[in-house]
Design a protein around this motif. Structure first.
Motif, short mmCIF file in Angstrom:
data_model
loop_
_atom_site.label_atom_id
_atom_site.label_comp_id
_atom_site.label_asym_id
_atom_site.label_seq_id
_atom_site.Cartn_x
_atom_site.Cartn_y
_atom_site.Cartn_z
N GLU A 256 -5.57 1.72 1.34
CA GLU A 256 -6.08 2.45 2.17
C GLU A 256 -5.73 2.33 3.73
O GLU A 256 -5.35 3.03 4.52
N CYS A 257 -5.41 1.04 4.00
CA CYS A 257 -4.81 0.49 5.10
C CYS A 257 -3.48 0.67 5.28
O CYS A 257 -2.96 0.02 6.64
N GLY A 258 -2.88 1.07 4.43
CA GLY A 258 -1.40 1.25 4.54
C GLY A 258 -0.43 -0.04 4.47
O GLY A 258 0.55 -0.34 4.48
N SER B 63 -6.01 -5.08 5.78
CA SER B 63 -7.47 -5.09 6.54
C SER B 63 -8.35 -4.15 5.67
O SER B 63 -9.52 -3.74 6.29
N CYS B 64 -8.17 -3.72 4.23
CA CYS B 64 -8.96 -2.94 3.59
C CYS B 64 -9.52 -3.73 2.02
O CYS B 64 -10.62 -3.46 1.77
N GLY B 65 -8.75 -4.45 1.53
CA GLY B 65 -9.16 -4.90 0.41
C GLY B 65 -8.97 -3.89 -0.79
O GLY B 65 -9.01 -4.25 -2.01
N SER B 66 -8.22 -2.74 -0.66
CA SER B 66 -8.27 -1.60 -1.69
C SER B 66 -7.00 -1.70 -2.50
O SER B 66 -6.60 -0.93 -3.17
N CYS B 67 -6.34 -3.04 -2.27
CA CYS B 67 -5.17 -3.44 -3.27
C CYS B 67 -5.40 -4.67 -3.95
O CYS B 67 -4.35 -5.29 -4.45
N HIS B 68 -6.79 -4.76 -4.08
CA HIS B 68 -7.13 -6.17 -4.68
C HIS B 68 -6.54 -6.39 -6.18
O HIS B 68 -7.22 -5.53 -6.85
N THR C 106 -2.38 -7.14 -3.15
CA THR C 106 -0.85 -6.84 -3.52
C THR C 106 -0.11 -6.38 -2.24
O THR C 106 1.12 -6.30 -2.48
N CYS C 107 -0.65 -6.01 -1.11
CA CYS C 107 0.14 -5.59 0.15
C CYS C 107 0.80 -6.63 0.73
O CYS C 107 1.60 -6.80 1.36
N MET C 108 0.38 -8.04 0.27
CA MET C 108 0.80 -9.32 0.88
C MET C 108 2.11 -10.05 -0.07
O MET C 108 2.38 -10.96 0.23
S1 FES Z 1 -3.55 -2.18 1.37
FE1 FES Z 1 -5.30 -2.74 2.78
S2 FES Z 1 -5.42 -4.76 2.41
FE2 FES Z 1 -3.81 -4.34 1.08
#
Ligand code: FES
Length: 106
Positions: free
Chosen positions: A39-41, A45-50, A85-87
């Motif tokens: 969600e944060c691209g 900053s959102c945690g929606s790729c946990h 996963t964004c990291m």
């Molecule tokens: S996409 Fe938002 S924290 Fe990974």
């Protein structure tokens, strides 16, 4: 191509192929993995790729940096093997990586 397996909360493995250099969150979205929202691209900053890293892989990934760890620590569903996963950038060393999705109902 690097093979990654996302495992749904109910235990269903979803094997996907990823380009080296691709961000793992983008792989999950491209492959429509349930629970990978990004969600944060991808700005951590959102945690929606946990996800949870499979125990067999836990020591094979570089540890999360400070910002990622802070975001993980804010998640209700965090565990010791949590990652965002964004990291994580796909590389040949990740071939065979297994990830598990958190409970979508929490
Ligand atoms: S996409 Fe938002 S924290 Fe990974």
């Amino acid at each position: 191509m690097t093979k990654i397996t996302f495992t749904t909360f109910d235990g269903t493995p979803i094997p996907v192929e990823a380009e080296d250099g691709e961000v793992l969150m983008r792989v999950g979205k491209r492959c429509e993995i349930p629970g990978i929202l990004g969600e944060c691209g991808g700005t951590c900053s959102c945690g929606s790729c946990h996800v949870y890293v499979d125990e067999a892989w836990r020591d094979r990934l570089k540890p999360p940096h400070e910002l990622e760890q802070m975001m993980i620590d804010s998640l209700f569903t965090k565990q010791d093997n949590s990652r965002l996963t964004c990291m994580i950038v796909v590389s040949p060393e990740l071939d065979g990586l297994v990830l598990h999705m958190p409970n979508p109902n929490l």
